[in-house]
Design a protein around this motif. Structure first.
Motif, mmCIF file in Angstrom:
data_model
loop_
_atom_site.group_PDB
_atom_site.id
_atom_site.type_symbol
_atom_site.label_atom_id
_atom_site.label_comp_id
_atom_site.label_asym_id
_atom_site.label_seq_id
_atom_site.Cartn_x
_atom_site.Cartn_y
_atom_site.Cartn_z
ATOM 1 N N ILE A 1 12.167 -4.848 -2.848
ATOM 2 C CA ILE A 1 11.284 -4.115 -1.929
ATOM 3 C C ILE A 1 9.866 -4.623 -2.169
ATOM 4 O O ILE A 1 9.402 -4.675 -3.315
ATOM 5 C CB ILE A 1 11.313 -2.596 -2.211
ATOM 6 N N ILE A 2 9.206 -4.986 -1.082
ATOM 7 C CA ILE A 2 7.807 -5.416 -1.166
ATOM 8 C C ILE A 2 6.940 -4.284 -0.610
ATOM 9 O O ILE A 2 7.182 -3.801 0.501
ATOM 10 C CB ILE A 2 7.600 -6.706 -0.343
ATOM 11 N N LEU B 1 18.893 1.091 -8.733
ATOM 12 C CA LEU B 1 19.446 0.031 -7.889
ATOM 13 C C LEU B 1 19.411 -1.345 -8.545
ATOM 14 O O LEU B 1 20.074 -2.262 -8.085
ATOM 15 C CB LEU B 1 18.663 -0.037 -6.561
ATOM 16 N N GLY B 2 18.616 -1.484 -9.585
ATOM 17 C CA GLY B 2 18.499 -2.776 -10.245
ATOM 18 C C GLY B 2 17.791 -3.818 -9.389
ATOM 19 O O GLY B 2 18.079 -5.017 -9.498
ATOM 20 N N ILE B 3 16.892 -3.385 -8.502
ATOM 21 C CA ILE B 3 16.123 -4.337 -7.690
ATOM 22 C C ILE B 3 14.630 -4.117 -7.935
ATOM 23 O O ILE B 3 14.194 -2.981 -8.138
ATOM 24 C CB ILE B 3 16.427 -4.219 -6.183
ATOM 25 N N PRO B 4 13.858 -5.210 -7.903
ATOM 26 C CA PRO B 4 12.422 -5.037 -8.158
ATOM 27 C C PRO B 4 11.656 -4.460 -6.962
ATOM 28 O O PRO B 4 11.984 -4.755 -5.812
ATOM 29 C CB PRO B 4 11.947 -6.464 -8.454
ATOM 30 N N PHE B 5 10.677 -3.636 -7.257
ATOM 31 C CA PHE B 5 9.675 -3.204 -6.284
ATOM 32 C C PHE B 5 8.419 -4.006 -6.598
ATOM 33 O O PHE B 5 7.898 -3.920 -7.707
ATOM 34 C CB PHE B 5 9.376 -1.712 -6.425
ATOM 35 N N ILE B 6 7.967 -4.793 -5.628
ATOM 36 C CA ILE B 6 6.857 -5.708 -5.852
ATOM 37 C C ILE B 6 5.658 -5.174 -5.080
ATOM 38 O O ILE B 6 5.664 -5.152 -3.845
ATOM 39 C CB ILE B 6 7.249 -7.131 -5.400
ATOM 40 N N GLY C 1 2.360 -11.874 -5.576
ATOM 41 C CA GLY C 1 1.489 -10.854 -5.000
ATOM 42 C C GLY C 1 0.068 -11.044 -5.489
ATOM 43 O O GLY C 1 -0.139 -11.366 -6.667
ATOM 44 N N VAL C 2 -0.898 -10.889 -4.582
ATOM 45 C CA VAL C 2 -2.302 -10.992 -4.993
ATOM 46 C C VAL C 2 -3.076 -9.754 -4.548
ATOM 47 O O VAL C 2 -2.800 -9.177 -3.503
ATOM 48 C CB VAL C 2 -2.996 -12.263 -4.436
ATOM 49 N N ASP C 3 -4.026 -9.377 -5.356
ATOM 50 C CA ASP C 3 -4.929 -8.261 -5.049
ATOM 51 C C ASP C 3 -6.031 -8.798 -4.141
ATOM 52 O O ASP C 3 -6.865 -9.585 -4.579
ATOM 53 C CB ASP C 3 -5.520 -7.739 -6.369
ATOM 54 N N SER C 4 -6.035 -8.368 -2.878
ATOM 55 C CA SER C 4 -7.063 -8.869 -1.948
ATOM 56 C C SER C 4 -8.288 -7.943 -1.919
ATOM 57 O O SER C 4 -9.124 -8.049 -1.013
ATOM 58 C CB SER C 4 -6.479 -9.086 -0.552
ATOM 59 N N HIS C 5 -8.370 -7.055 -2.914
ATOM 60 C CA HIS C 5 -9.569 -6.216 -3.124
ATOM 61 C C HIS C 5 -9.889 -5.385 -1.873
ATOM 62 O O HIS C 5 -8.992 -4.870 -1.253
ATOM 63 C CB HIS C 5 -10.753 -7.091 -3.552
ATOM 64 N N GLY C 6 -11.158 -5.264 -1.557
ATOM 65 C CA GLY C 6 -11.547 -4.585 -0.319
ATOM 66 C C GLY C 6 -11.916 -3.125 -0.491
ATOM 67 O O GLY C 6 -12.270 -2.469 0.489
ATOM 68 N N VAL C 7 -11.822 -2.585 -1.728
ATOM 69 C CA VAL C 7 -12.215 -1.189 -1.926
ATOM 70 C C VAL C 7 -13.717 -1.056 -1.623
ATOM 71 O O VAL C 7 -14.534 -1.801 -2.182
ATOM 72 C CB VAL C 7 -11.925 -0.727 -3.372
ATOM 73 N N GLY C 8 -14.047 -0.180 -0.704
ATOM 74 C CA GLY C 8 -15.458 0.028 -0.351
ATOM 75 C C GLY C 8 -16.028 -1.055 0.557
ATOM 76 O O GLY C 8 -17.231 -1.062 0.824
ATOM 77 N N ASN D 1 5.259 -3.078 -10.967
ATOM 78 C CA ASN D 1 5.748 -4.453 -11.153
ATOM 79 C C ASN D 1 6.330 -4.728 -12.547
ATOM 80 O O ASN D 1 6.015 -5.759 -13.163
ATOM 81 C CB ASN D 1 4.607 -5.451 -10.857
ATOM 82 N N PRO D 2 7.198 -3.844 -13.047
ATOM 83 C CA PRO D 2 7.753 -4.078 -14.387
ATOM 84 C C PRO D 2 8.642 -5.325 -14.473
ATOM 85 O O PRO D 2 8.891 -5.812 -15.573
ATOM 86 C CB PRO D 2 8.574 -2.802 -14.656
ATOM 87 N N ALA D 3 9.107 -5.835 -13.331
ATOM 88 C CA ALA D 3 10.007 -7.003 -13.356
ATOM 89 C C ALA D 3 9.263 -8.332 -13.225
ATOM 90 O O ALA D 3 9.894 -9.383 -13.112
ATOM 91 C CB ALA D 3 11.041 -6.873 -12.227
#
Ligand SMILES: [Fe+2]
Ligand SMILES: [Fe+2]
Length: 270
Positions: A50-51, A78-83, A124-131, A100-102
């Motif tokens: 799951i993304i 379920l044994g599937i990663p949540f990204i 996955g990348v943090d595209s920031h944008g807060v504020g 993101n433990p996996a």
């Protein structure tokens, strides 16, 4: 004739905009219930991962620990990663070590991660944008993405960024995507990146960054009415997710509405 089945099926959920329990988003929307309904329905597609492409919480709502625990419960079952990556509504560090433990590698920001999903690499990348009303990547992040891509992955790479590197359909959201997308393209154009998955716009839109396809998922929480006046943003109560099928030759994105809709017919096939 054989029918090709996808090598991997993933689900993308975006823009959950969770509010604290007992509260409602914009006084009308119970987004935690919406998230639970979305997951219950989308998991019937039996995804390999799951993304979650950002705006997990609504601004100023303290929901991130609970959301990480909830995702963790599903991951364990379920044994599937949540990204997950953060969005502009998520507080700095909100999508932190509880998520993101996996992951198999970690970048400059807390939610910059690499996952290996049965040979498919997901960054996955943090595209920031807060504020701010736009997203951006730092020089260090771009360098890290480039470093991660030096060796190709078995089934190639998907890149996740909350802010899309393409313009919105709604005129009022133009300029609120990922800034300096050309600099990102410089580090991924000769790599095995097969597509970029984003959210943020609260309407579905596809485009490209150079030759690389870009998909923007509809939001799980609310979506903008593209028929509304150019100077307004009208939020509609429908919730959408995306089925991402990864074949050897292509990657497809299928928009799924999981809120009420009316059946007109059902017929047998095959
Ligand atoms: Fe959002
Ligand atoms: Fe956003």
């Amino acid at each position: 004739m054989t029918k090709p089945s996808p090598t991997l099926r993933l689900i993308q959920l975006s823009d959950l905009h969770l509010v604290e329990e007992g509260k409602l988003l914009r006084k009308v929307m119970d987004t935690p219930t919406r998230m639970r309904e979305a997951l219950d329905q989308m998991l019937t597609f039996d995804p390999a991962a799951i993304i979650v492409s950002g705006d997990i919480g609504q601004r100023n709502h303290y929901v991130h620990d609970d959301a990480a625990a909830y995702f963790g419960h599903f991951q364990d079952q379920l044994g599937i990663p949540f990204i997950a990556v953060g969005g502009n509504h998520d507080p700095i560090g909100g999508v932190g070590t509880a998520y993101n433990p996996a992951k198999i590698a970690q970048g400059p920001e807390l939610c910059d991660t690499v996952h290996d999903v049965q040979g498919l690499r997901i960054i996955g990348v943090d595209s920031h944008g807060v504020g701010r009303n736009y997203g951006h990547l730092t020089h260090e992040q771009r360098q890290w993405v480039g470093d991660m891509l030096v060796e190709p992955a078995e089934h190639g790479t998907l890149l996740i960024s909350h802010h899309p590197p393409i313009p919105a359909t709604t005129v009022s959201q133009r300029g609120s995507g990922l800034q300096e997308a050309d600099k990102l393209y410089d580090v991924i154009k000769d790599s095995d990146v097969r597509a970029i998955l984003s959210g943020h716009y609260h309407h579905q839109i596809a485009g490209s960054l150079g030759h690389i396809p870009v998909w923007v998922s509809g939001a799980a929480s609310y979506n903008f009415n593209l028929f509304s006046e150019a100077e307004t943003l009208q939020g509609m109560n429908d919730g959408w997710a995306t089925i991402v099928d990864v074949y050897p030759e292509t990657v497809t994105f299928s928009s799924v509405i999981f809120t009420a809709r009316e059946e007109v017919f059902t017929k047998p096939v095959g």
